[in-house]
Design a protein around this motif. Structure first.
Motif, PDB file in Angstrom:
ATOM      1  N   UNK A 145       0.817  -1.216   0.000  1.00 28.29           N
ATOM      2  CA  UNK A 145       0.000   0.000   0.000  1.00 28.29           C
ATOM      3  C   UNK A 145       0.847   1.261   0.000  1.00 28.29           C
ATOM      4  N   UNK A 176      -5.153   0.791   0.701  1.00 29.05           N
ATOM      5  CA  UNK A 176      -5.317  -0.624   1.015  1.00 29.05           C
ATOM      6  C   UNK A 176      -4.161  -1.433   0.433  1.00 29.05           C
ATOM      7  N   UNK A 177      -3.675  -2.414   1.198  1.00 31.48           N
ATOM      8  CA  UNK A 177      -2.627  -3.269   0.649  1.00 31.48           C
ATOM      9  C   UNK A 177      -3.205  -4.225  -0.399  1.00 31.48           C
ATOM     10  N   UNK A 186       2.059  -8.124   3.386  1.00 32.07           N
ATOM     11  CA  UNK A 186       1.743  -7.177   2.304  1.00 32.07           C
ATOM     12  C   UNK A 186       2.751  -6.033   2.223  1.00 32.07           C
TER      13      UNK A 186
END
Lengths: 365, 70
Positions: A312, A319-320, A331
């Motif tokens: 992200x 949002x990742x 992530x």
């Protein structure tokens, strides 16, 4: 500067030089609308027919099964939208599908997301339990972020057992896609074989039920508003890509294996997406614990390597990556390598020599 | 008594980096209450716990209770 890697699409690799020449020549001709009767129009139509045949042949499809589209990102949504009963029938998709496919759930009264395991494979048992005769299933053959390949043969077998509808997103595998014996619609993007952006292929299996959801007054399966020069270049790029692949596939696979093994041996706390047996031969996704992807991408950029990231803090979204998240992988600290046919072995050697030092430096900060 | 680590407003991977540092300095069994409003934290904690052998519980959307178990 030696750039070995690319981002979301392989098409961020440069267009094949021979395809580029065809593109320029075609634009120079300033072709008329092929539906108009003129000598130029007829010539364009003949070349377009050849291109269409060549694309179909290269992808192992019948020429009357394919349509060229000028807006490739719309192919999957429209393919799904036109499936029999879409909107009321259960819509089933994998958790790592591209967001435009997941987004189609908003247009369906019933939807089911099928989870994936830590290697990214669809839960086949859950899929089988969820399937009903009127289900519409959308599954990718491979994932562009991680390279994870789905067991499409087994998925198709489960879908055909219910006589349900199967859309396959082949935009990541491109010409590497091996079609199962059962499918309803397919989606390809010319960027996956180093063709130009702005051309996609929609395939509808002969005998499969599908109706064009777009407004139309005459029977038609596509808007047909694609650019002829781009279509000719896409066909040429595909032919060259296949020849290059035959010469380089083993080499690419062994380079990716080198990356996988070297990173495992020299760097601790790293998540490597998927396993070697079920990932595309040219993609690898690495996530390093306690490393900022933003800094990692910047460090590699200084050394002449352009890599993409699903984290992200690098992507424009807060949002990742939903793909890494669905697999339960880290992530942050993510980088993706996506090798093109012209990658030099020495570039990978250089990258692998640099990476452990860069990671440990970033972890000390 | 859980140590409170307030990472509100910090973007990924800072909450996980700060948590890793805190856990490294902690004794086995020590609890850390991580407060983070970064959308990547919940997903990354799952991966972090798997990779480092520690445990965590989700208390609320922004609150995570971590136990040093390794």
């Amino acid at each position: 500067m030696g750039i070995i890697t690319a981002g979301k699409y392989e098409g961020q690799h440069p267009i094949h030089p021979k395809a580029r020449q065809i593109l320029l020549d075609a634009f120079d001709q300033g072709w008329a609308d092929p539906t108009q009767i003129s000598s130029q129009g007829r010539q364009a139509q003949a070349l377009l027919d050849q291109a269409r045949e060549s694309i179909a042949k290269s992808l192992g499809l019948k020429v009357d099964e394919i349509e060229l589209w000028g807006e490739p990102e719309l192919i999957s949504p429209i393919a799904i939208w036109g499936a029999p009963g879409f909107g009321v029938s259960p819509f089933i998709y994998g958790a790592t599908e591209r967001s435009e496919i997941i987004g189609m759930r908003g247009k369906s009264k019933q939807f089911f997301e099928i989870s994936v395991d830590i290697d990214g494979a669809i839960d086949l048992e859950l899929l089988t339990q969820t399937l009903q005769p009127n289900s519409i299933v959308a599954i990718q053959s491979a994932n562009i972020e991680t390279g994870v390949i789905q067991n499409i043969k087994a998925i198709a077998k489960a879908v055909v057992a219910q006589n349900a509808h199967l859309h396959i997103d082949a935009t990541a595998s491109g010409a590497r896609f091996v079609k199962p014996s059962y499918w309803s619609t397919l989606h390809f993007d010319a960027r996956s074989w180093n063709g130009p952006s702005g051309v996609g292929v929609f395939a509808l299996k002969n005998g499969a039920r599908w109706s064009n959801p777009l407004p139309h007054t005459r029977p038609t399966r596509a808007p047909n508003s694609f650019s002829i020069p781009l279509a000719l270049a896409a066909a040429s790029a595909l032919e060259h890509w296949i020849a290059d692949e035959a010469a380089n596939s083993t080499r690419l696979k062994s380079l990716i294996e080198r990356v996988r093994n070297h990173v495992k041996q020299t760097i601790s706390d790293v998540d490597i997406a998927g396993n070697a047996e079920s990932t595309l031969p040219n993609i690898i996704s690495l996530s390093f614990l306690n490393v900022s992807s933003e800094q990692l991408v910047a460090e590699l950029e200084i050394e002449g390597f352009s890599v993409a990231s699903g984290s992200a803090c690098v992507a424009s979204a807060l949002e990742p990556s939903h793909v890494l998240k669905a697999m339960g992988l880290l992530t942050h600290g993510n980088m993706r390598i996506n090798l093109n046919h012209d990658v030099q072995d020495g570039e990978i050697t250089k990258l692998l020599a640099l990476l452990p030092g860069i990671i440990s430096k970033l972890r000390e900060n | 008594m859980a140590f409170e680590l307030d990472c509100r407003g910090k973007r990924c991977p800072l909450p996980i980096i700060e948590l890793s540092k805190k856990i490294k300095e902690s004794e086995l069994g020590q609890e850390v209450l991580l407060i983070s409003d970064d959308p990547a934290t919940a997903a990354d904690l799952t991966a972090w716990a798997r990779m480092t052998g520690n445990e965590f519980k989700v208390i609320s959307a922004d609150n995570f209770l971590i136990t040093k178990s390794n």
